[in-house]
Design a protein around this motif. Sequence first.
Motif, PDB file in Angstrom:
ATOM      1  N   ARG A  38       0.821  -1.207   0.000  1.00 33.81           N
ATOM      2  CA  ARG A  38       0.000   0.000   0.000  1.00 33.81           C
ATOM      3  C   ARG A  38       0.861   1.265   0.000  1.00 33.81           C
ATOM      4  N   ALA A  39       2.169   1.088   0.013  1.00 32.75           N
ATOM      5  CA  ALA A  39       3.087   2.216  -0.066  1.00 32.75           C
ATOM      6  C   ALA A  39       3.320   2.563  -1.537  1.00 32.75           C
ATOM      7  N   PRO A  40       3.879   3.738  -1.818  1.00 33.24           N
ATOM      8  CA  PRO A  40       4.192   4.071  -3.211  1.00 33.24           C
ATOM      9  C   PRO A  40       5.088   3.017  -3.835  1.00 33.24           C
ATOM     10  N   GLY A  41       4.755   2.619  -5.056  1.00 33.22           N
ATOM     11  CA  GLY A  41       5.482   1.531  -5.691  1.00 33.22           C
ATOM     12  C   GLY A  41       6.949   1.796  -5.908  1.00 33.22           C
ATOM     13  N   PRO A  51     -14.145   1.871   1.314  1.00 35.19           N
ATOM     14  CA  PRO A  51     -13.296   0.910   2.034  1.00 35.19           C
ATOM     15  C   PRO A  51     -12.478   0.038   1.098  1.00 35.19           C
ATOM     16  N   TYR A  52     -13.006  -0.248  -0.089  1.00 37.40           N
ATOM     17  CA  TYR A  52     -12.257  -1.087  -1.023  1.00 37.40           C
ATOM     18  C   TYR A  52     -10.950  -0.401  -1.419  1.00 37.40           C
ATOM     19  N   MET A  53     -11.025   0.851  -1.814  1.00 32.88           N
ATOM     20  CA  MET A  53      -9.823   1.564  -2.245  1.00 32.88           C
ATOM     21  C   MET A  53      -8.885   1.823  -1.072  1.00 32.88           C
ATOM     22  N   ALA A  54      -9.431   2.025   0.121  1.00 35.85           N
ATOM     23  CA  ALA A  54      -8.571   2.191   1.297  1.00 35.85           C
ATOM     24  C   ALA A  54      -7.762   0.929   1.541  1.00 35.85           C
ATOM     25  N   ALA A  55      -8.410  -0.238   1.380  1.00 38.20           N
ATOM     26  CA  ALA A  55      -7.704  -1.501   1.589  1.00 38.20           C
ATOM     27  C   ALA A  55      -6.610  -1.713   0.558  1.00 38.20           C
ATOM     28  N   LYS A  56      -6.740  -1.090  -0.604  1.00 37.50           N
ATOM     29  CA  LYS A  56      -5.724  -1.197  -1.652  1.00 37.50           C
ATOM     30  C   LYS A  56      -4.608  -0.167  -1.484  1.00 37.50           C
ATOM     31  N   GLY A  57      -4.735   0.720  -0.499  1.00 32.77           N
ATOM     32  CA  GLY A  57      -3.711   1.745  -0.299  1.00 32.77           C
ATOM     33  C   GLY A  57      -3.909   2.955  -1.179  1.00 32.77           C
ATOM     34  N   ALA A  58      -5.096   3.073  -1.800  1.00 31.91           N
ATOM     35  CA  ALA A  58      -5.393   4.217  -2.665  1.00 31.91           C
ATOM     36  C   ALA A  58      -6.692   4.860  -2.180  1.00 31.91           C
ATOM     37  N   PRO A  59      -6.704   5.399  -0.959  1.00 32.59           N
ATOM     38  CA  PRO A  59      -7.951   5.900  -0.382  1.00 32.59           C
ATOM     39  C   PRO A  59      -8.515   7.088  -1.129  1.00 32.59           C
ATOM     40  N   LEU A  60      -9.820   7.056  -1.323  1.00 33.09           N
ATOM     41  CA  LEU A  60     -10.516   8.198  -1.901  1.00 33.09           C
ATOM     42  C   LEU A  60     -10.615   9.297  -0.859  1.00 33.09           C
ATOM     43  N   LYS A  61     -10.697  10.513  -1.302  1.00 26.62           N
ATOM     44  CA  LYS A  61     -10.749  11.651  -0.368  1.00 26.62           C
ATOM     45  C   LYS A  61     -12.170  11.755   0.170  1.00 26.62           C
ATOM     46  N   ASP A  62     -12.431  11.060   1.263  1.00 27.10           N
ATOM     47  CA  ASP A  62     -13.766  11.008   1.856  1.00 27.10           C
ATOM     48  C   ASP A  62     -13.724  11.700   3.206  1.00 27.10           C
ATOM     49  N   LEU A  96       9.192   3.795   4.043  1.00 22.47           N
ATOM     50  CA  LEU A  96       7.868   3.539   3.489  1.00 22.47           C
ATOM     51  C   LEU A  96       6.783   4.259   4.283  1.00 22.47           C
ATOM     52  N   GLY A  97       5.709   4.575   3.610  1.00 28.05           N
ATOM     53  CA  GLY A  97       4.532   5.186   4.210  1.00 28.05           C
ATOM     54  C   GLY A  97       3.409   5.076   3.212  1.00 28.05           C
ATOM     55  N   CYS A  98       2.212   5.434   3.619  1.00 26.78           N
ATOM     56  CA  CYS A  98       1.061   5.289   2.728  1.00 26.78           C
ATOM     57  C   CYS A  98       1.208   6.164   1.487  1.00 26.78           C
ATOM     58  N   ALA A  99       0.737   5.646   0.358  1.00 26.66           N
ATOM     59  CA  ALA A  99       0.813   6.388  -0.897  1.00 26.66           C
ATOM     60  C   ALA A  99      -0.142   7.573  -0.865  1.00 26.66           C
ATOM     61  N   PRO A 100       0.313   8.775  -1.210  1.00 29.18           N
ATOM     62  CA  PRO A 100      -0.609   9.916  -1.292  1.00 29.18           C
ATOM     63  C   PRO A 100      -1.515   9.769  -2.505  1.00 29.18           C
ATOM     64  N   GLY A 101      -2.570  10.544  -2.544  1.00 25.84           N
ATOM     65  CA  GLY A 101      -3.519  10.476  -3.643  1.00 25.84           C
ATOM     66  C   GLY A 101      -2.856  10.655  -4.998  1.00 25.84           C
ATOM     67  N   GLY A 102      -3.226   9.840  -5.954  1.00 23.78           N
ATOM     68  CA  GLY A 102      -2.696   9.942  -7.301  1.00 23.78           C
ATOM     69  C   GLY A 102      -1.421   9.179  -7.539  1.00 23.78           C
ATOM     70  N   VAL A 103      -0.826   8.627  -6.487  1.00 22.62           N
ATOM     71  CA  VAL A 103       0.403   7.848  -6.626  1.00 22.62           C
ATOM     72  C   VAL A 103       0.045   6.366  -6.734  1.00 22.62           C
ATOM     73  N   ILE A 104       0.734   5.644  -7.608  1.00 24.30           N
ATOM     74  CA  ILE A 104       0.463   4.221  -7.791  1.00 24.30           C
ATOM     75  C   ILE A 104       1.167   3.440  -6.681  1.00 24.30           C
ATOM     76  N   THR A 105       0.410   2.572  -6.020  1.00 18.96           N
ATOM     77  CA  THR A 105       0.967   1.787  -4.928  1.00 18.96           C
ATOM     78  C   THR A 105       1.794   0.619  -5.470  1.00 18.96           C
ATOM     79  N   ALA A 106       2.546   0.001  -4.577  1.00 22.03           N
ATOM     80  CA  ALA A 106       3.322  -1.175  -4.961  1.00 22.03           C
ATOM     81  C   ALA A 106       2.413  -2.312  -5.405  1.00 22.03           C
ATOM     82  N   GLY A 107       1.184  -2.338  -4.861  1.00 25.64           N
ATOM     83  CA  GLY A 107       0.219  -3.349  -5.252  1.00 25.64           C
ATOM     84  C   GLY A 107      -0.500  -3.048  -6.544  1.00 25.64           C
ATOM     85  N   GLY A 108      -0.210  -1.885  -7.149  1.00 27.45           N
ATOM     86  CA  GLY A 108      -0.737  -1.578  -8.470  1.00 27.45           C
ATOM     87  C   GLY A 108      -2.060  -0.850  -8.496  1.00 27.45           C
TER      88      GLY A 108
END
Length: 385
Positions: free
Chosen positions: A210-213, A372-383, A220-232
Amino acid sequence: MKRRLIISAVLAGVLILLCCAGGTAAALLGGLNGDPNDPRLNLAACGAGTTINLDRLPTLSELSPAEMRNAAMIVQEGQRLAIPPRAWVIAMGTALQESNLHNLANSNVPRSLGIPHEGVGRDHDSVGLFQQRPLPPDGAGGWGTVDELMTPATSARKFYEKLRGIPGWEKMRLTEAAQRVQVSAFPEAYQKWEPLAAAIVDSLTGGAARAPGAADPAALGCAPGGVITAGGWTTPVSDQVGSRFGPRDSSFHYGVDLSSPYRTPIRAAAAGIVMTAECNAHSGTGPMSCDVDGGIWVSGCGWYVEIKHADNVATRYCHMIQRPPVRVGQLVSAGEVIGLSGSSGNSSGPHLHFEVHLGGDMSNSGAVDPVPYMAAKGAPLKDVR
């Protein structure tokens, strides 16, 4: 196939519990996969504390202890080489396809060398987790000696070294990067393993998938919005959620509306194949143009795109301002621009309507809450709640 079904079921459980149970999700979900400390339950974890202890490995219901140990050695070597976490996911997906994370010998190894192994492969003389071909007697054209390739850390190092020499590997689909390294007869076979590969890396590293790829593995840290995570995965737009998934007035909203101004680039949330790219706006008198703003009296998504991803997941992107630049059957990468936001179809103003569907079901029954789906992927929507 069994492993893919298991991880789909686990992820569906994540979504149900996160949507309906709030803070109890982690405790309940622990019973689904046998490990209440599974980092997939901790959406704040993005690679913190990545030291791997081979004597105390986490458990995943999808892997045996021996498979998890082999997976751990693949990630350990990636960390030792200081190669970004996207490489760990690519390597994991490759090993899942090539050997199912078994350290395989070929039919000659047990007789001639007696090297310990976990089965005999069927791919010519290839050996090890990555099914690499040993050096022939003349010493040309192979990956290394049988002893080297049957040593998980060494075979992983050889995979990473070749991957690192491929320009732009960080932005490739997993299967494209793996194929450039492996040169397989089945170049698309690797992509289906990306969800499980990311889950394994997350489990071993406290959420590094879930970190930037392309991040520094040491920071490591959580990927900011618009950044592709290591998980794709990445956010389709960086704008705020304006209308959420769930009941809305007298109807049900099967996605989220992201408040994007006109002509905001919309990006594929993950790699996949385009299933739909068309206009479906209708009124009481028949089809309508999608090249003009729609309205609440109009039905349909307007210009919209649907993408099928690994693990039978699909995403839908509605209300584009003009014909999308992608075509049905096209392979797209995570973050690739697939259209521009607008207000075509059933829309009261410019925005992106975004949906996530599981199990290959594009009907309303297959839709799940994207937040929650996108949060679990490390690409959280701005909610913002």
